[in-house]
Design a protein around this motif. Structure first.
Motif, short mmCIF file in Angstrom:
data_model
loop_
_atom_site.label_atom_id
_atom_site.label_comp_id
_atom_site.label_asym_id
_atom_site.label_seq_id
_atom_site.Cartn_x
_atom_site.Cartn_y
_atom_site.Cartn_z
N PRO A 1 -59.71 2.87 1.51
CA PRO A 1 -58.54 3.22 2.33
C PRO A 1 -57.63 4.21 1.60
O PRO A 1 -57.51 4.18 0.37
CB PRO A 1 -57.84 1.88 2.54
N ILE A 2 -57.00 5.10 2.36
CA ILE A 2 -55.98 5.99 1.81
C ILE A 2 -54.69 5.76 2.58
O ILE A 2 -54.70 5.29 3.73
CB ILE A 2 -56.39 7.47 1.89
N THR A 3 -53.56 6.06 1.94
CA THR A 3 -52.26 5.79 2.55
C THR A 3 -51.34 6.99 2.43
O THR A 3 -51.48 7.83 1.53
CB THR A 3 -51.58 4.58 1.90
N GLY A 4 -50.40 7.07 3.35
CA GLY A 4 -49.31 8.02 3.28
C GLY A 4 -48.01 7.27 3.52
O GLY A 4 -47.93 6.44 4.44
N THR A 5 -47.00 7.55 2.70
CA THR A 5 -45.70 6.91 2.88
C THR A 5 -44.80 7.82 3.70
O THR A 5 -44.56 8.98 3.32
CB THR A 5 -45.04 6.61 1.52
N TYR A 50 -33.60 12.46 13.86
CA TYR A 50 -34.47 11.85 12.86
C TYR A 50 -35.37 12.91 12.25
O TYR A 50 -36.01 13.70 12.96
CB TYR A 50 -35.32 10.74 13.47
N THR A 51 -35.42 12.94 10.95
CA THR A 51 -36.38 13.80 10.24
C THR A 51 -37.23 12.89 9.35
O THR A 51 -36.77 11.83 8.90
CB THR A 51 -35.68 14.86 9.38
N TRP A 52 -38.46 13.34 9.10
CA TRP A 52 -39.37 12.48 8.32
C TRP A 52 -40.25 13.33 7.40
O TRP A 52 -40.48 14.51 7.65
CB TRP A 52 -40.23 11.62 9.24
N THR A 53 -40.71 12.71 6.35
CA THR A 53 -41.66 13.33 5.42
C THR A 53 -42.84 12.40 5.22
O THR A 53 -42.74 11.18 5.37
CB THR A 53 -41.00 13.62 4.06
N ASN A 54 -43.96 13.00 4.85
CA ASN A 54 -45.21 12.26 4.64
C ASN A 54 -45.76 12.64 3.27
O ASN A 54 -45.95 13.82 2.97
CB ASN A 54 -46.22 12.61 5.74
N THR A 55 -46.03 11.66 2.43
CA THR A 55 -46.46 11.93 1.05
C THR A 55 -47.93 12.32 0.93
O THR A 55 -48.35 12.77 -0.12
CB THR A 55 -46.22 10.70 0.17
N ASN A 56 -48.72 12.15 1.98
CA ASN A 56 -50.16 12.40 1.86
C ASN A 56 -50.70 13.02 3.15
O ASN A 56 -51.03 12.31 4.10
CB ASN A 56 -50.90 11.10 1.55
N PHE A 99 -42.13 3.60 5.79
CA PHE A 99 -43.26 2.73 6.13
C PHE A 99 -44.54 3.44 5.70
O PHE A 99 -44.52 4.64 5.36
CB PHE A 99 -43.28 2.38 7.62
N ILE A 100 -45.63 2.72 5.71
CA ILE A 100 -46.91 3.24 5.20
C ILE A 100 -47.92 3.34 6.34
O ILE A 100 -48.05 2.41 7.15
CB ILE A 100 -47.47 2.33 4.09
N ILE A 101 -48.61 4.47 6.40
CA ILE A 101 -49.75 4.65 7.30
C ILE A 101 -51.02 4.55 6.47
O ILE A 101 -51.18 5.28 5.48
CB ILE A 101 -49.69 5.99 8.04
N THR A 102 -51.90 3.64 6.85
CA THR A 102 -53.18 3.46 6.16
C THR A 102 -54.31 3.95 7.06
O THR A 102 -54.33 3.65 8.26
CB THR A 102 -53.42 1.97 5.83
N VAL A 103 -55.23 4.71 6.48
CA VAL A 103 -56.41 5.16 7.23
C VAL A 103 -57.64 4.58 6.54
O VAL A 103 -57.90 4.86 5.35
CB VAL A 103 -56.52 6.69 7.30
N ASN A 104 -58.38 3.76 7.26
CA ASN A 104 -59.57 3.14 6.71
C ASN A 104 -60.76 4.09 6.73
O ASN A 104 -60.86 4.94 7.62
CB ASN A 104 -59.94 1.88 7.50
N PRO A 105 -61.70 3.93 5.79
CA PRO A 105 -62.91 4.77 5.80
C PRO A 105 -63.87 4.32 6.89
O PRO A 105 -63.76 3.20 7.43
CB PRO A 105 -63.50 4.53 4.41
N THR A 106 -64.81 5.18 7.21
CA THR A 106 -65.87 4.82 8.16
C THR A 106 -66.98 4.10 7.41
O THR A 106 -67.57 4.65 6.49
CB THR A 106 -66.45 6.07 8.84
N PRO A 107 -67.29 2.85 7.78
CA PRO A 107 -68.34 2.12 7.06
C PRO A 107 -69.72 2.66 7.40
O PRO A 107 -69.94 3.26 8.47
CB PRO A 107 -68.16 0.69 7.57
#
Length: 228
Positions: free
Chosen positions: A54-58, A23-29, A80-88
């Motif tokens: 929030p920011i995302t990487g595909t 398996y190989t993978w790439t991340n857009t962000n 699939f998408i990885i989402t990272v939420n900001p610190t409130p």
């Protein structure tokens, strides 16, 4: 999948029905804290988001299989998408000092992260404010039936919820001090003969209170007094 800022993301196992597949993978962000590409399972990483939304990487995964010197590519990719939420965050409320029986100033809570909610606790509900709540802190009539000031510490925790997870920011605290209602101690009428000294009168009551007095008949002469 979603993570909070500055928490550990992954590892994420990649698998399928063909044993030994590669398996190989790439991340857009890469701003999310994950490398741009890799082979094999997605490793653990520190999820990052220094912004206020929030920011995302595909993540796109491709698969191949090698045997006998021949590599066979997969017929499709998966993503699939990885989402990272900001610190409130939460603004710093101003400390308050009020008299018992008076209304406090309502506290409006704000954040630079849109959609943030606020949970708060109060370590001294006896002042008239509940022990916990959510959202803004309303004005209330402060209570102190004692003889010395009472200090309540209110702790506010900002929370941001997105992608099925809740992320907490750094709590902030402020205090509400409720001063007691000053009252004089028990007083007794005095009777003295003309020419004699009156005893001192002590207005014992709330510690630190300042007492003022008036005399309706100044012709009785000088009156000695003390105050506490």
């Amino acid at each position: 999948v979603a993570y909070c800022n500055n928490t550990t993301g992954g590892p994420i196992a990649l698998n399928g029905p063909v044993a030994g597949a590669i398996y190989t993978w790439t991340n857009t962000n890469t701003a999310i804290g994950l490398a741009a590409s890799g082979t094999g399972n997605i490793p653990a990483f520190t999820a990052t988001n220094a912004g206020t939304t929030p920011i995302t990487g595909t993540i796109t995964v491709t698969v191949s299989y090698s045997n006998g010197g021949v590599t066979c590519p997969g017929v499709q990719t998966a993503s699939f998408i990885i989402t990272v939420n900001p610190t409130p965050t939460v603004n710093q409320p101003v400390n308050q000092v009020v008299c018992s029986g008076n209304a406090t100033t309502a506290v409006t809570l704000t954040s630079i992260v849109p959609g943030t909610t606020f949970n708060w606790t109060n370590n001294t509900p006896a002042i008239g404010l509940p022990g916990s709540g959510t959202g803004n802190i309303p004005s209330f009539v402060a209570v102190n039936n004692g003889v010395s000031p009472v200090t309540a510490t209110i702790t506010i925790t900002p929370v941001y919820t997105n992608g099925g997870i809740s992320c907490s920011g750094t709590p902030r605290t402020f205090t509400i001090v409720v001063n007691p209602t000053p009252t004089p101690g028990a007083l007794s009428n005095l009777a003295v003969c003309s020419g004699q000294n009156t005893p001192s009168v002590s207005f014992a009551g709330v510690l630190g209170a300042v007492y003022t007095w008036t005399n309706t008949t100044p012709s009785i002469g000088s009156v000695s007094y003390t105050h506490l």
